[in-house]
Design a protein around this motif. Structure first.
Motif, PDB file in Angstrom:
ATOM      1  N   LEU A 650       0.870  -1.181   0.000  1.00  0.00           N
ATOM      2  CA  LEU A 650       0.000   0.000   0.000  1.00  0.00           C
ATOM      3  C   LEU A 650       0.907   1.231   0.000  1.00  0.00           C
ATOM      4  O   LEU A 650       1.583   1.519   0.975  1.00  0.00           O
ATOM      5  CB  LEU A 650      -0.917  -0.015   1.225  1.00  0.00           C
ATOM      6  CG  LEU A 650      -2.068   0.977   1.179  1.00  0.00           C
ATOM      7  CD1 LEU A 650      -3.040   0.620   0.059  1.00  0.00           C
ATOM      8  CD2 LEU A 650      -2.827   0.984   2.510  1.00  0.00           C
ATOM      9  N   ASP A 651       0.894   1.938  -1.158  1.00  0.00           N
ATOM     10  CA  ASP A 651       1.821   3.049  -1.401  1.00  0.00           C
ATOM     11  C   ASP A 651       1.308   4.328  -0.744  1.00  0.00           C
ATOM     12  O   ASP A 651       0.110   4.489  -0.517  1.00  0.00           O
ATOM     13  CB  ASP A 651       1.919   3.245  -2.932  1.00  0.00           C
ATOM     14  CG  ASP A 651       3.225   3.909  -3.341  1.00  0.00           C
ATOM     15  OD1 ASP A 651       3.983   4.337  -2.452  1.00  0.00           O
ATOM     16  OD2 ASP A 651       3.472   4.002  -4.564  1.00  0.00           O
ATOM     17  N   ASP A 652       2.222   5.235  -0.480  1.00  0.00           N
ATOM     18  CA  ASP A 652       1.875   6.562   0.058  1.00  0.00           C
ATOM     19  C   ASP A 652       0.973   6.441   1.287  1.00  0.00           C
ATOM     20  O   ASP A 652       0.041   7.236   1.466  1.00  0.00           O
ATOM     21  CB  ASP A 652       1.167   7.437  -0.998  1.00  0.00           C
ATOM     22  CG  ASP A 652       2.012   7.634  -2.242  1.00  0.00           C
ATOM     23  OD1 ASP A 652       3.224   7.343  -2.187  1.00  0.00           O
ATOM     24  OD2 ASP A 652       1.470   8.059  -3.268  1.00  0.00           O
ATOM     25  N   PHE A 653       1.242   5.465   2.130  1.00  0.00           N
ATOM     26  CA  PHE A 653       0.376   5.244   3.272  1.00  0.00           C
ATOM     27  C   PHE A 653       0.415   6.447   4.224  1.00  0.00           C
ATOM     28  O   PHE A 653       1.458   7.030   4.479  1.00  0.00           O
ATOM     29  CB  PHE A 653       0.764   3.969   4.032  1.00  0.00           C
ATOM     30  CG  PHE A 653      -0.137   3.718   5.195  1.00  0.00           C
ATOM     31  CD1 PHE A 653      -1.460   3.352   4.987  1.00  0.00           C
ATOM     32  CD2 PHE A 653       0.308   3.885   6.501  1.00  0.00           C
ATOM     33  CE1 PHE A 653      -2.306   3.155   6.057  1.00  0.00           C
ATOM     34  CE2 PHE A 653      -0.531   3.686   7.573  1.00  0.00           C
ATOM     35  CZ  PHE A 653      -1.854   3.320   7.347  1.00  0.00           C
ATOM     36  N   ILE A 673       5.346   3.817   3.977  1.00  0.00           N
ATOM     37  CA  ILE A 673       5.093   5.070   4.703  1.00  0.00           C
ATOM     38  C   ILE A 673       5.506   6.247   3.820  1.00  0.00           C
ATOM     39  O   ILE A 673       6.646   6.314   3.348  1.00  0.00           O
ATOM     40  CB  ILE A 673       5.889   5.108   6.024  1.00  0.00           C
ATOM     41  CG1 ILE A 673       5.520   3.865   6.863  1.00  0.00           C
ATOM     42  CG2 ILE A 673       5.622   6.387   6.793  1.00  0.00           C
ATOM     43  CD1 ILE A 673       6.467   3.638   8.030  1.00  0.00           C
ATOM     44  N   ASP A 674       4.548   7.147   3.576  1.00  0.00           N
ATOM     45  CA  ASP A 674       4.815   8.271   2.671  1.00  0.00           C
ATOM     46  C   ASP A 674       5.932   9.148   3.207  1.00  0.00           C
ATOM     47  O   ASP A 674       6.055   9.363   4.416  1.00  0.00           O
ATOM     48  CB  ASP A 674       3.548   9.098   2.474  1.00  0.00           C
ATOM     49  CG  ASP A 674       3.687  10.030   1.300  1.00  0.00           C
ATOM     50  OD1 ASP A 674       3.546   9.545   0.155  1.00  0.00           O
ATOM     51  OD2 ASP A 674       3.968  11.238   1.504  1.00  0.00           O
ATOM     52  N   ARG A 675       6.693   9.687   2.279  1.00  0.00           N
ATOM     53  CA  ARG A 675       7.860  10.479   2.715  1.00  0.00           C
ATOM     54  C   ARG A 675       7.438  11.763   3.428  1.00  0.00           C
ATOM     55  O   ARG A 675       8.241  12.379   4.123  1.00  0.00           O
ATOM     56  CB  ARG A 675       8.795  10.770   1.558  1.00  0.00           C
ATOM     57  CG  ARG A 675       8.277  11.738   0.517  1.00  0.00           C
ATOM     58  CD  ARG A 675       9.438  12.187  -0.355  1.00  0.00           C
ATOM     59  NE  ARG A 675       8.974  13.103  -1.381  1.00  0.00           N
ATOM     60  CZ  ARG A 675       8.542  12.708  -2.554  1.00  0.00           C
ATOM     61  NH1 ARG A 675       8.524  11.429  -2.859  1.00  0.00           N
ATOM     62  NH2 ARG A 675       8.133  13.585  -3.439  1.00  0.00           N
ATOM     63  N   ALA A 707       9.817   2.605   4.550  1.00  0.00           N
ATOM     64  CA  ALA A 707       9.755   4.072   4.557  1.00  0.00           C
ATOM     65  C   ALA A 707      10.282   4.608   3.233  1.00  0.00           C
ATOM     66  O   ALA A 707      11.336   4.181   2.755  1.00  0.00           O
ATOM     67  CB  ALA A 707      10.575   4.616   5.713  1.00  0.00           C
ATOM     68  N   GLU A 708       9.497   5.517   2.637  1.00  0.00           N
ATOM     69  CA  GLU A 708       9.895   6.115   1.350  1.00  0.00           C
ATOM     70  C   GLU A 708      10.613   7.428   1.581  1.00  0.00           C
ATOM     71  O   GLU A 708      10.369   8.113   2.575  1.00  0.00           O
ATOM     72  CB  GLU A 708       8.653   6.456   0.525  1.00  0.00           C
ATOM     73  CG  GLU A 708       7.845   5.303   0.038  1.00  0.00           C
ATOM     74  CD  GLU A 708       6.762   5.802  -0.891  1.00  0.00           C
ATOM     75  OE1 GLU A 708       7.065   5.948  -2.085  1.00  0.00           O
ATOM     76  OE2 GLU A 708       5.635   6.068  -0.431  1.00  0.00           O
ATOM     77  N   GLY A 709      11.466   7.808   0.629  1.00  0.00           N
ATOM     78  CA  GLY A 709      12.061   9.148   0.625  1.00  0.00           C
ATOM     79  C   GLY A 709      13.056   9.359   1.751  1.00  0.00           C
ATOM     80  O   GLY A 709      13.168  10.470   2.286  1.00  0.00           O
TER      81      GLY A 709
HETATM   82 MG    MG Z   1       4.944   6.480  -2.784  1.00  0.00          MG
END
Ligand code: MG
Ligand code: C2E
Ligand code: MG
Length: 762
Positions: A650-653, A673-675, A707-709
């Motif tokens: 699940l992207d951009d959570f 986890i969205d940045r 964790a993204e970004g």
């Molecule tokens: Mg994303």
């Protein structure tokens, strides 16, 4: 004969009370300064009748009295004039006055003289239209009668001729005028006025129309004391016998005359001429019937009837011509289902509004999910709902707003800005309840709005702009509204060009992927890569994926784009495998729209199989906001993907508002986890609560978190400590071309046992 004696000058007043027949008596005026002669004249004409009609003898003793009488009694037929009176010239001067100053050519003039040798010149007689000249001594009563007979007959003839000429002039003017009247009401009023003028009557009567397939005749023209019946059913005449007669006249065959009754009125059907009904290939149903009715006090003379019939026939033909035009007009400009103006009708009104358009607003309203309704309820029920909706819109918009149906389920409202400002806002949020009597439905409306003070263009362009805005609003979901903003055209044009270019790029295979590494936070080893789409347009500009993904979604190209990204991801995994890294996963992004494709999971599985890539090598990312559009559908899709062996993230959570209950219903492997949540990790302690919660939540749900970004060492440390499993970000590596992959893997020490590099990949 009735007689007036010259009792005292002027002796013009009848000596005895008027006989009822006097109204139709013929008037003869004798002018003589000799009272004895006047008396003998009266005596001679005692009992004289012309064609059964009495005559009234008026007498004047001087030319001056005669002038007064001629003005007071405009229907004098014959003048018996003593040519020589006190003043020798008086007689001839009076003749000149009658013919020239008064313009009376119908009065017959007979000159008399008592003095022989006083005959006027022949040319004077001819020029002044003097009919006879007699010496008084020649006037025995037989001769006098003969003179009266001849002159009264010719007077009558001249009167009729003049009357006919006037009527013909009226007729011609009326016929000519009728062809210029643009509508049925105008034509009916004109007919009533024209017929009245032709008959010398006050205009008073009705023109009645009985349209085909209707049960009541309608008054379309009314004058005089009937004027208030205009536009009402014929029954409003409140005279059942008369109504019945008019209805019978309406259905009477052309050429047949009214059944003889003793009514004094004029009652005529208005039939089209056969030339109009059948000529010029116009085989149109002209079943509408028209009739003219005018009450009057006496039956018309035969020539009057003929003339009225002529006029009525012509106007009848014009009526049917207008009816035909109205019918064609309806076909062209009216929507038959709702009886609202159609698109052409709206355009016509807009063109007619001219400058006033800039004070108005055009609003489009489109029924959400209309095709679903059609499918669910059937054609007939949805048609009735549309009729109900049309009625609601018309009622609520009020008289100043024009409501039109411009497309299947699209209505347009055009009206003054203040009338449309707040309208429909309530319906936008609540929907509008419409019923067909048996069934009621809540319809949701999506709107587009063009303030015509801001948009300057021809009406056709205004409509296509509204249509464009409506499409835009529809893309945003239900019950949305998009308003025109100046400058939008340029953006729309750019967007359109970009869409074309994207289409080309997809066909030419110019969309590439960049791979961004994902690492395990625990030991820093590689988890895999996320495949991110990249597009450099033909001018060499890199277009952001945020832009072109939205464009691909809007233009229906998203599946084609995904297919290319997935194919390249499969090829990239083959590279990894060839380098001994087959355990790594490549993550591919899915768009929200793709979730609506029922065969999605199987299609992906087939494509992977085609490239010899096991499902376990591919992870699918879907954004939280995408799954929330249709949570049940998305949950099923994700479950199928997992059943086929793919991992799902699940992207951009954290950005998409899912509730905990919802989250549990999704079959997932990863929360990304969205940045946005990492921004201030390591800078302010209180900002760490949110990512902390998310990590904890994913653990509680039994999900892995990534964790993204991640850009800083502080973030990495914090995330590692808080139990987050994996991370992706510039700290570990920027997205790179597949061809750069081997060198990067080598440089980062991720290759298991390869001292030598493979040949660079294309
Ligand atoms: Mg994303
Ligand atoms: P996403 O799936 O969340 O991808 C992560 C985005 O964050 C990527 O932006 C990536 O370049 C960027 N990013 C990675 N590490 C960092 C970092 O440390 N700092 C910052 N500031 N950014 C970082 P990108 O490539 O511009 O992609 C944007 C979005 O476009 C993606 O977000 C994804 O939603 C969409 N997208 C990209 N490729 C595809 C695709 O093939 N299909 C679909 N449906 N969407 C795609
Ligand atoms: Mg992603």
């Amino acid at each position: 004969m009735s007689l007036t004696f010259p009792a005292s000058p002027p002796d013009s007043t009848p000596a005895r009370p008027r006989h009822p027949a006097d109204a139709h008596a013929l008037k003869v005026l004798t002018v003589d300064d000799d009272a004895v002669f006047r008396r003998s004249m009266a005596f001679a004409l005692e009992g004289y009748q012309f064609q059964g009609r009495d005559i009234t003898l008026l007498q004047a003793g001087s030319a001056a009295q005669a002038r007064t009488l001629l003005v007071a009694q405009p229907d004098i037929a014959l003048l018996l004039l003593d040519v020589v009176m006190e003043d020798g010239d008086d007689g001839l001067m009076l003749v000149r006055h009658v013919r020239e100053a008064m313009g009376r050519r119908d009065i017959r003039i007979v000159l008399l003289t008592g003095q022989p040798g006083m005959a006027p010149m022949r040319d004077v007689m001819r020029n002044l239209d003097v009919n006879e000249y007699w010496h008084k001594t020649e006037l025995g009563s037989d001769r006098l009668e003969a003179i009266l007979n001849a002159n009264l007959r010719s007077h009558q003839f001249i009167r009729e001729a003049l009357q006919t000429r006037r009527q013909l002039e009226h007729l011609l003017a009326a016929v000519d005028g009728a062809s210029h009247v643009p509508d049925l009401t105008g034509l009916s009023q004109a007919l009533l006025v024209d017929v009245a003028r032709l008959l010398g009557l006050p205009s008073e009567g009705l023109v009645v129309m009985w349209p085909a397939h209707t049960t009541a005749a309608l008054v379309i023209g009314a004058t005089g004391r009937y004027a208030e019946l205009q536009g009402r059913p014929l029954d409003a005449l409140n005279d059942p016998a008369q109504v019945l007669r008019i209805e019978q006249a309406l259905t009477r065959q052309p050429g047949t005359s009214a059944p003889p009754d003793h009514a004094m009125d004029l009652l005529m059907p208005l039939h089209p001429s056969s030339a109009l009904a059948h000529g010029q290939g116009l085989q149109v149903d002209l079943a509408t019937l028209f009739a003219l009715w005018m009450p009057r006090r006496q039956p018309p003379a035969p020539n009057e009837t003929e003339m009225v019939q002529l006029l009525v026939a012509n106007v009848g033909a014009q009526m049917h011509r207008l009816e035909l035009i109205a019918k064609l007009d309806r076909l062209a400009y009216q929507d038959p289902l709702t009886e609202l103006p159609n698109r052409n009708g709206l355009l016509r009104r807009m063109h007619a509004a001219g400058e006033r358009l800039s004070t108005m607003v055009l609003q489009f309203e489109d029924v959400d999910q209309f095709s679903h309704l059609n499918l669910m309820l059937g054609f007939e029920t949805t048609n009735r709902l549309l009729q109900g909706l049309a009625q609601r819109l018309r009622d609520e918009a009020g008289p100043e707003v024009l409501v039109a149906r411009v497309d299947n389920d699209t209505f347009a409202l055009l009206g003054p800005r203040d009338r449309l400002d707040t309208r429909l806002q309530r319906h936008r949020s609540e929907g509008i309840t419409v019923s067909d009597g048996h069934f009621s439905a809540v319809l949701h409306l999506t709107g587009a709005r063009v303030d015509l003070a801001l948009f300057d263009g021809p009406p056709e362009e205004i409509l296509s702009t509204a249509r464009y805005l409506l499409n835009d609003a529809k893309r945003r979901g239900w019950s949305q509204e998009v308003a025109y903003r100046p400058g939008m055209e340029a953006a729309a044009r750019d967007n359109y060009r970009l869409g074309q270019a994207l289409h080309e790029a997809l066909r030419a295979g110019e969309i590439h992927i960049a791979l961004q590494p994902q690492v395990w936070l625990g030991d820093g080893t590689l988890k895999g890569f996320e495949a991110l789409a990249r597009w450099t347009d033909r001018r060499g500009h890199e277009v952001s994926p945020v832009t072109f993904i939205a464009l691909a979604e809007a233009s229906g190209h998203i599946t084609a784009l995904f297919t290319q990204v997935l194919r390249q991801s499969c090829l990239a995994w083959q590279v990894l495998e060839s380098l001994g890294l087959g355990h790594l996963r490549v993550a591919v992004n899915l768009s929200a729209l793709q979730l609506a494709t029922p065969t999605l999971a199987q299609d992906i599985a087939d494509q992977c199989a085609h490239h010899g890539v096991p499902p376990a090598a591919i992870e699918l990312e879907v954004t939280e906001s995408a799954v929330m559009l249709d949570p049940d559908g998305a949950a099923a899709q994700l479950a199928r993907l997992r059943q086929l062996g793919f991992e799902v993230a699940l992207d951009d959570f954290g950005t998409g508002f899912s509730s905990l209950a919802r989250l549990r219903s999704f079959d997932l492997d990863w929360l990304k986890i969205d940045r946005a949540f990492l921004g201030e990790i390591g800078q302010r302690p209180d900002h760490e609560t949110l990512p902390d919660m998310i990590v904890t939540l994913s653990r509680q749900l039994g999900l892995k978190s990534l964790a993204e970004g991640v850009e800083t060492e502080a973030q990495r440390l914090w995330l590692t400590r808080s139990g987050c499993l994996a991370a992706q970000g510039l700290l570990f590596g920027a997205p790179m071309a597949v061809s750069a992959l081997p060198a990067w893997l080598h440089a980062q020490g991720h290759l298991p046992h390869t001292p030598a590099l493979p040949a660079p990949l294309a």
